[in-house]
Design an enzyme around this catalytic site. Sequence first.
Site, PDB file in Angstrom:
ATOM      1  N   ASN A   1     -43.608  -0.573 -15.312  1.00 44.70           N
ATOM      2  CA  ASN A   1     -42.620  -1.568 -14.924  1.00 44.70           C
ATOM      3  C   ASN A   1     -41.396  -0.879 -14.369  1.00 44.70           C
ATOM      4  OD1 ASN A   1     -41.222  -0.935 -17.611  1.00 44.70           O
ATOM      5  ND2 ASN A   1     -43.117  -1.892 -18.303  1.00 44.70           N
TER       6      ASN A   1
ATOM      7  N   ASP B   1     -41.323  -3.498 -22.719  1.00 44.95           N
ATOM      8  CA  ASP B   1     -40.477  -2.310 -22.723  1.00 44.95           C
ATOM      9  C   ASP B   1     -39.035  -2.619 -22.343  1.00 44.95           C
ATOM     10  OD1 ASP B   1     -42.549  -0.224 -23.291  1.00 44.95           O
ATOM     11  OD2 ASP B   1     -43.434  -1.097 -21.496  1.00 44.95           O
TER      12      ASP B   1
ATOM     13  N   ASP C   1     -35.499  21.293  -7.767  1.00 43.26           N
ATOM     14  CA  ASP C   1     -34.973  20.463  -6.673  1.00 43.26           C
ATOM     15  C   ASP C   1     -34.664  19.051  -7.168  1.00 43.26           C
ATOM     16  OD1 ASP C   1     -35.006  22.377  -4.686  1.00 43.26           O
ATOM     17  OD2 ASP C   1     -36.883  21.730  -3.785  1.00 43.26           O
TER      18      ASP C   1
ATOM     19  N   HIS D   1     -45.610   8.514 -26.641  1.00 45.95           N
ATOM     20  CA  HIS D   1     -45.782   7.305 -25.866  1.00 45.95           C
ATOM     21  C   HIS D   1     -45.986   7.632 -24.375  1.00 45.95           C
ATOM     22  CE1 HIS D   1     -43.847   3.170 -24.645  1.00 45.95           C
ATOM     23  NE2 HIS D   1     -45.046   3.321 -24.171  1.00 45.95           N
TER      24      HIS D   1
END
Lengths: 237, 237, 237, 237
Positions: A31, A78, A124, A173
């Site tokens: 998401n 989430d 970078d 997770h």
Amino acid sequence: MNDRFHDLRQTVLEANLELVARNLVISTWGNVSGYDAEAGVIAIKASGVTYDEMTIDHMVVLDLDGTTVAGDYRPSTDTPTHLALYRLYGDHGVRGVVHTHSKFATVWTQAMRDIPALGTTHVDYFDGPIPCTRELTPAEVAAGYEAAQAVAIEEAVSPDRCLRMQAILLAHHAPFAWGTSPEAAVTNAQVLEYVAEMAYLESTLLGRTPDVLPEHMHVKHRDRKFGADAYYGQVTR
Amino acid sequence: MNDRFHDLRQTVLEANLELVARNLVISTWGNVSGYDAEAGVIAIKASGVTYDEMTIDHMVVLDLDGTTVAGDYRPSTDTPTHLALYRLYGDHGVRGVVHTHSKFATVWTQAMRDIPALGTTHVDYFDGPIPCTRELTPAEVAAGYEAAQAVAIEEAVSPDRCLRMQAILLAHHAPFAWGTSPEAAVTNAQVLEYVAEMAYLESTLLGRTPDVLPEHMHVKHRDRKFGADAYYGQVTR
Amino acid sequence: MNDRFHDLRQTVLEANLELVARNLVISTWGNVSGYDAEAGVIAIKASGVTYDEMTIDHMVVLDLDGTTVAGDYRPSTDTPTHLALYRLYGDHGVRGVVHTHSKFATVWTQAMRDIPALGTTHVDYFDGPIPCTRELTPAEVAAGYEAAQAVAIEEAVSPDRCLRMQAILLAHHAPFAWGTSPEAAVTNAQVLEYVAEMAYLESTLLGRTPDVLPEHMHVKHRDRKFGADAYYGQVTR
Amino acid sequence: MNDRFHDLRQTVLEANLELVARNLVISTWGNVSGYDAEAGVIAIKASGVTYDEMTIDHMVVLDLDGTTVAGDYRPSTDTPTHLALYRLYGDHGVRGVVHTHSKFATVWTQAMRDIPALGTTHVDYFDGPIPCTRELTPAEVAAGYEAAQAVAIEEAVSPDRCLRMQAILLAHHAPFAWGTSPEAAVTNAQVLEYVAEMAYLESTLLGRTPDVLPEHMHVKHRDRKFGADAYYGQVTR
């Protein structure tokens, strides 16, 4: 639809679809959210929606306390972690957050290891090892999982460093990445996966933890892209 | 065609084509079946058919004893295993079964190892290690290969656990996955391959068997998706 | 074009293009040939041609001595090995030959190791370990590279076994596969790469040479596909 | 546009787009340049431009001292290394240079290891191990990073060998490849990545540094493609 959050929702929709285009998610996983600091709201993908049926209506708008302001769907599971990241880093310029279970980054997360800075590709984008949060205790999880996670995140990336370290591994997770826009956050999630893969490959090639990039090379590459005399990209006109 | 099994066959055809779209099969490999409990029949892919020439006519309809009810083709060689799974798990809600030789899941199968539950991605779908069946003896294979396999499957995933463990590794052969519909079974086969790959990657990164997900994290993630107070996905309205 | 070899050349062209579609070649690498036993000729890809500019005119027709019968181009550099394979195996039914540098099969070749038969996926196609030829001596290479290679191939797969072992690894170089048609040879080259990858993955997962498939499982799977009572595929009507 | 460098820029644009088509770059990474020796100029991708918005206008034209001759954009950050390569190798026929961060080649670079010549695939393109440059000292980096890199490149591939070794690994950073045209340089970058991956795979399969290709096989394959009696490809007519 007469929707004062239309632009935010459209931007967030497009960034969500980029997760599929860049091979960072399967099924309903992952998401992206975006933050409109002036309006004090975020837009985020609805929970459990597949990418091929996704429309702007699946972008839910909430305030930073998690109260839904617009949208008919339940937001991503989430969402509390997204909100925690904006509360921590929003004042420092973070405007987009991405969560995926991209394979290599997730493997480092499961192994509870920071991703070491092994080459110029890494520095970078990320100014040092990409940290994995500490393991939460059973008591912390019982008292409030997402709140405890926010504490662990702040311990690993303090707010003043949040634009130099735009990703984190949540113990056991999966990763989160962020940026100054939803699009930038998606690119950071993609580069995170790329350097996670290269760190895996170098570790297995050598059969040991690889040596990190020497300090003087790290500084040189960081500064030619981000320093006062940076010479990467186009001059803004 | 005036076909009273049209809907079942169409659903099963589409699920078979998803195996190609999700990179789970090559050539004529793999097969999906669907179970209509009311009619007491399954539809399954015909044996040895390539995916680009496949039509609804290649979906063979059989009863649970394996007698063909509709269709002009010989059913998949793996039909006895599909039937065994429906006989074991059909009363518990299983309506779709998938067989593939997807690479990483098959590698664990060949190595005769359960896929350990190493992270939240795994326990969001599978409630524990994904079991590999025991090796069949020469006598069992001689007496009836597929029947012996059914016994070994039941030993590894008892019927009461079949909706919490929707996949199995058949020793030396390849995986089967199942679900409450053919589409759900395909998703489970895809996630199985995903976690099989991540378990491979973590094992080779560490050079040892990785530590499993701590129990309190396992329980938390399982419950937020499947528990009484689950908050994943949309509320059914 | 009035071309009595049109059908052979067309079939071989299509099989060559399949190498790209199945991700077995890049650039101008790889080549497929087909053998018309009645006419005593083969058609094979011209040397150094890219796949996107390839037409039927790039399929060169030669007799089994290597004399060009039709076509304006120079045939593939690997033509002598194709011809050697048809001279060895043509009388046993081989009608197509494929050469690739597909990654995993080539890695086993470079390592001078046979690909062990580790699961039923392997023995569904190859009846035992896929052999790597012995290393040619400097004297053999100087005296005639491709002729020496033909000797080494025959030592590794004797003609009477050529339909049960339809692939070989040429020491230090790359694989060849064959079959009863050019299309069948391409499928064998694809399955070879698949089992080569799985054998790599299992070897690195275990950190040792894996155990081979037990004999009774090997026999069971081979016989249900190829035995007198085979029940795989459709009955030819 | 009335542009006397049109053809050079168009060729270089197309070669840049090939980097995406061949999976060698993501995001804005990588760059291709081409050298017109007669005009004494190169064309190179502008810095920080994404591939889907790239047009011929993003190809900047510079002389070998780095002065912009045509184009409104700032050239790639890696331009000094491209220029150094043309100054070193331009008189020997090099007309195209490619820089990528392709995964496997970059991993060898980060590990500071030459890519060993393990099979005929490698020596068909690269006449020996592909060298990694030595590490630059802090003093060299401070005094002028890109100039110091040019010295290290010349130490690793002397100009007289530049058409037999058309690639190099820049220590800790990433690879460069070159060729007699921009297109040829892109193919060399792609083959570099291919052999870098196979060398990784063989190393991890064996759990040790693999044996290199025996000398007599190396010579045979090099000579059949590049020797006086080469028989690979079509005769130029």
